[in-house]
Design a protein around this motif. Structure first.
Motif, PDB file in Angstrom:
ATOM      1  N   GLU A 147      45.510  55.068 -65.523  1.00 50.06           N
ATOM      2  CA  GLU A 147      47.582  56.272 -65.262  1.00 50.06           C
ATOM      3  C   GLU A 147      46.331  56.851 -66.077  1.00 50.06           C
ATOM      4  OE1 GLU A 147      49.552  52.122 -63.469  1.00 50.06           O
ATOM      5  OE2 GLU A 147      50.609  53.939 -65.455  1.00 50.06           O
ATOM      6  N   ALA A 148      46.862  57.160 -67.537  1.00 46.82           N
ATOM      7  CA  ALA A 148      47.244  57.197 -68.875  1.00 46.82           C
ATOM      8  C   ALA A 148      45.679  59.152 -68.605  1.00 46.82           C
ATOM      9  CB  ALA A 148      47.251  56.773 -69.949  1.00 46.82           C
ATOM     10  N   ALA A 182      40.713  51.802 -53.997  1.00 45.70           N
ATOM     11  CA  ALA A 182      41.650  51.135 -55.845  1.00 45.70           C
ATOM     12  C   ALA A 182      41.994  52.899 -56.299  1.00 45.70           C
ATOM     13  CB  ALA A 182      39.816  51.310 -56.417  1.00 45.70           C
ATOM     14  N   ILE A 183      41.717  53.944 -55.592  1.00 43.76           N
ATOM     15  CA  ILE A 183      42.146  55.105 -56.471  1.00 43.76           C
ATOM     16  C   ILE A 183      43.341  55.761 -55.791  1.00 43.76           C
ATOM     17  CG2 ILE A 183      41.356  58.345 -56.073  1.00 43.76           C
ATOM     18  CD1 ILE A 183      38.842  57.190 -55.755  1.00 43.76           C
ATOM     19  N   ASP A 184      43.597  55.175 -54.343  1.00 43.24           N
ATOM     20  CA  ASP A 184      45.240  55.529 -54.304  1.00 43.24           C
ATOM     21  C   ASP A 184      46.173  54.259 -54.632  1.00 43.24           C
ATOM     22  OD1 ASP A 184      43.774  56.996 -52.450  1.00 43.24           O
ATOM     23  OD2 ASP A 184      43.954  55.635 -50.398  1.00 43.24           O
ATOM     24  N   VAL A 185      45.443  53.385 -55.113  1.00 44.65           N
ATOM     25  CA  VAL A 185      46.478  52.311 -55.733  1.00 44.65           C
ATOM     26  C   VAL A 185      46.811  53.118 -56.640  1.00 44.65           C
ATOM     27  CG1 VAL A 185      47.448  50.171 -57.329  1.00 44.65           C
ATOM     28  CG2 VAL A 185      45.980  50.357 -54.665  1.00 44.65           C
ATOM     29  N   VAL A 186      45.880  53.785 -57.903  1.00 51.52           N
ATOM     30  CA  VAL A 186      46.023  53.796 -58.926  1.00 51.52           C
ATOM     31  C   VAL A 186      47.501  55.276 -59.011  1.00 51.52           C
ATOM     32  CG1 VAL A 186      45.136  54.793 -61.619  1.00 51.52           C
ATOM     33  CG2 VAL A 186      43.837  53.156 -60.552  1.00 51.52           C
ATOM     34  N   VAL A 187      46.739  56.310 -58.032  1.00 55.71           N
ATOM     35  CA  VAL A 187      47.659  57.320 -58.076  1.00 55.71           C
ATOM     36  C   VAL A 187      48.730  57.172 -57.496  1.00 55.71           C
ATOM     37  CG1 VAL A 187      47.420  59.569 -56.348  1.00 55.71           C
ATOM     38  CG2 VAL A 187      45.443  58.807 -57.263  1.00 55.71           C
ATOM     39  N   ASN A 188      48.881  56.147 -56.599  1.00 52.55           N
ATOM     40  CA  ASN A 188      50.830  55.845 -55.963  1.00 52.55           C
ATOM     41  C   ASN A 188      51.612  54.863 -57.402  1.00 52.55           C
ATOM     42  OD1 ASN A 188      50.523  56.369 -53.560  1.00 52.55           O
ATOM     43  ND2 ASN A 188      49.553  54.434 -52.769  1.00 52.55           N
ATOM     44  N   ARG A 189      50.417  54.440 -58.384  1.00 54.49           N
ATOM     45  CA  ARG A 189      51.256  53.814 -59.342  1.00 54.49           C
ATOM     46  C   ARG A 189      51.449  54.861 -60.667  1.00 54.49           C
ATOM     47  NH1 ARG A 189      47.520  49.192 -61.023  1.00 54.49           N
ATOM     48  NH2 ARG A 189      47.153  50.331 -62.849  1.00 54.49           N
ATOM     49  N   LEU A 190      50.674  55.532 -60.642  1.00 50.66           N
ATOM     50  CA  LEU A 190      51.314  56.932 -61.554  1.00 50.66           C
ATOM     51  C   LEU A 190      52.437  57.819 -60.892  1.00 50.66           C
ATOM     52  CD1 LEU A 190      51.217  58.670 -64.101  1.00 50.66           C
ATOM     53  CD2 LEU A 190      48.975  59.870 -62.568  1.00 50.66           C
ATOM     54  N   ARG A 191      52.139  58.059 -59.594  1.00 54.07           N
ATOM     55  CA  ARG A 191      53.401  58.404 -58.758  1.00 54.07           C
ATOM     56  C   ARG A 191      54.605  57.543 -59.287  1.00 54.07           C
ATOM     57  NH1 ARG A 191      50.056  59.814 -53.150  1.00 54.07           N
ATOM     58  NH2 ARG A 191      49.999  61.785 -53.241  1.00 54.07           N
ATOM     59  N   ASN A 201      61.758  63.318 -57.376  1.00 55.35           N
ATOM     60  CA  ASN A 201      60.939  64.898 -56.648  1.00 55.35           C
ATOM     61  C   ASN A 201      59.618  65.125 -57.494  1.00 55.35           C
ATOM     62  OD1 ASN A 201      62.816  66.083 -55.134  1.00 55.35           O
ATOM     63  ND2 ASN A 201      64.433  67.365 -57.068  1.00 55.35           N
ATOM     64  N   ALA A 202      59.485  64.031 -58.543  1.00 53.60           N
ATOM     65  CA  ALA A 202      58.662  63.869 -59.042  1.00 53.60           C
ATOM     66  C   ALA A 202      57.680  62.858 -58.243  1.00 53.60           C
ATOM     67  CB  ALA A 202      58.945  63.011 -60.432  1.00 53.60           C
ATOM     68  N   GLU A 203      57.785  62.454 -57.360  1.00 53.83           N
ATOM     69  CA  GLU A 203      56.989  62.101 -56.616  1.00 53.83           C
ATOM     70  C   GLU A 203      55.838  62.982 -56.180  1.00 53.83           C
ATOM     71  OE1 GLU A 203      56.392  58.360 -53.384  1.00 53.83           O
ATOM     72  OE2 GLU A 203      58.585  59.117 -53.334  1.00 53.83           O
TER      73      GLU A 203
END
Length: 240
Positions: A147-148, A182-191, A201-203
Motif C-alpha cells: 500500500e505504501a 490482485a491490483i484491485d484488492v491493494v487499491v481498495n485496501r488503500l482507499r 470523502n477520501a475514498e
C-alpha cells in the motif's frame, strides 16, 4: 535467509505465542536477511495471516514456498509476498528467485535514489519512511508495504494515470503476470485506509479509469516533519 516460521508459528501469525513472535523478529533484527523465506508447503491454511504479521514489522521481501496443490498464491502476493514457488524446492531455482527479488525489490538499489519525502494531500499526511497516514484529527493509520509503495507512486505523479501494467510491475515485478483482482484488492485496501485517515470523502481520492488504471485526484505538497505518534487504526483485509 530461511525462517522456519510456519512450523513454529502455527496456523497464523496472530495465533502464535508471544515468545515465538519475539524470537522470530529478534532473529530477523539480528541477521538482517535480504529475503525471508516462509515454508507453507505443509501448511498453514491461513498463511496470509503470517505474511501480514511479518509485513507490519519489516519491509524485508518475503518468498513463500507452497504445496503444488495449494491455490492461494494470489492471496499470498496480495498479502505482501514478493514471490511464491512450489515444493519440492530446487536449490538452483531458489537461488535464482531470491536473486531476482533482491534485484527488483531488495537492497540493490542505486545509492543515488533518495529516501522519499513526507507528503500532504487533501489534509492527509503520508510518511513513507514509516508506512503511516495521519489525518487532520491526528489518528495514524498503518499501511502495508504494498500500500505504501503504491501510494508513493501516486503522490509522485498526482493527476496522472497510472496504468494497470505499471502498477502490477511496481507491486510484483516485471517478471510476474498478475490478474486485475490482485491490483484491485491493494487499491481498495488503500482507499479504506485513506477514509480512516481523512474521512468518507477520501475514498474518492483514487479515481478509477475503467480498464486503464488509477490516478490520484489531489494536489500534493511535501512535509518536512516526521510522522506524529497518536492513536493507530488498522484495516484487516478480507480474503474470500
Amino acid at each position: 535467509m530461511s525462517i522456519p516460521g510456519a512450523a513454529e508459528t502455527g496456523a497464523s501469525g496472530r495465533d502464535q505465542p508471544d515468545s515465538a513472535q519475539t524470537r522470530f523478529f529478534d532473529l530477523i533484527s539480528r541477521s538482517s536477511p535480504d529475503v525471508i523465506v516462509l515454508d507453507f508447503s505443509r501448511g498453514p491454511v491461513r498463511g496470509t495471516d503470517t505474511i501480514l504479521t511479518v509485513r507490519r514489522r519489516t519491509e524485508i521481501p518475503i518468498l513463500v514456498v507452497c504445496n503444488p496443490e495449494q491455490s492461494q498464491m494470489d492471496d499470498y502476493r496480495i498479502a505482501g509476498a514478493a514471490d511464491c514457488i512450489t515444493a519440492p524446492v530446487d536449490i538452483v531455482s531458489l537461488n535464482q528467485t531470491i536473486q531476482r527479488i533482491v534485484r527488483v525489490r531488495g537492497r540493490g538499489r542505486p545509492p543515488s535514489i533518495r529516501t522519499p519525502e513526507n507528503f500532504l494531500f487533501a489534509g492527509i499526511g503520508f510518511y513513507p519512511r514509516r508506512n503511516v497516514l495521519a489525518g487532520p484529527t491526528d489518528p495514524t493509520v498503518d499501511l502495508t508495504t504494498s500500500e505504501a509503495r503504491l501510494l508513493t507512486h501516486f503522490v509522485s505523479r498526482p493527476w496522472t494515470l497510472c496504468t494497470r501494467s505499471e502498477i502490477a510491475e511496481l507491486l510484483y515485478g516485471a517478471e510476474h503476470s498478475v490478474g486485475d483482482r490482485a491490483i484491485d484488492v491493494v487499491v481498495n485496501r488503500l482507499r479504506k485506509k485513506l477514509v480512516l485517515a481523512g474521512g468518507i470523502n477520501a475514498e474518492q481520492l483514487i479515481k478509477t479509469e475503467f480498464r486503464r488504471g488509477y490516478l490520484l485526484v489531489a494536489d500534493v505538497a511535501t512535509l518536512p516533519h516526521e510522522a506524529p505518534v497518536g492513536p493507530r487504526a488498522v484495516v484487516e483485509p478480507q480474503y474470500s
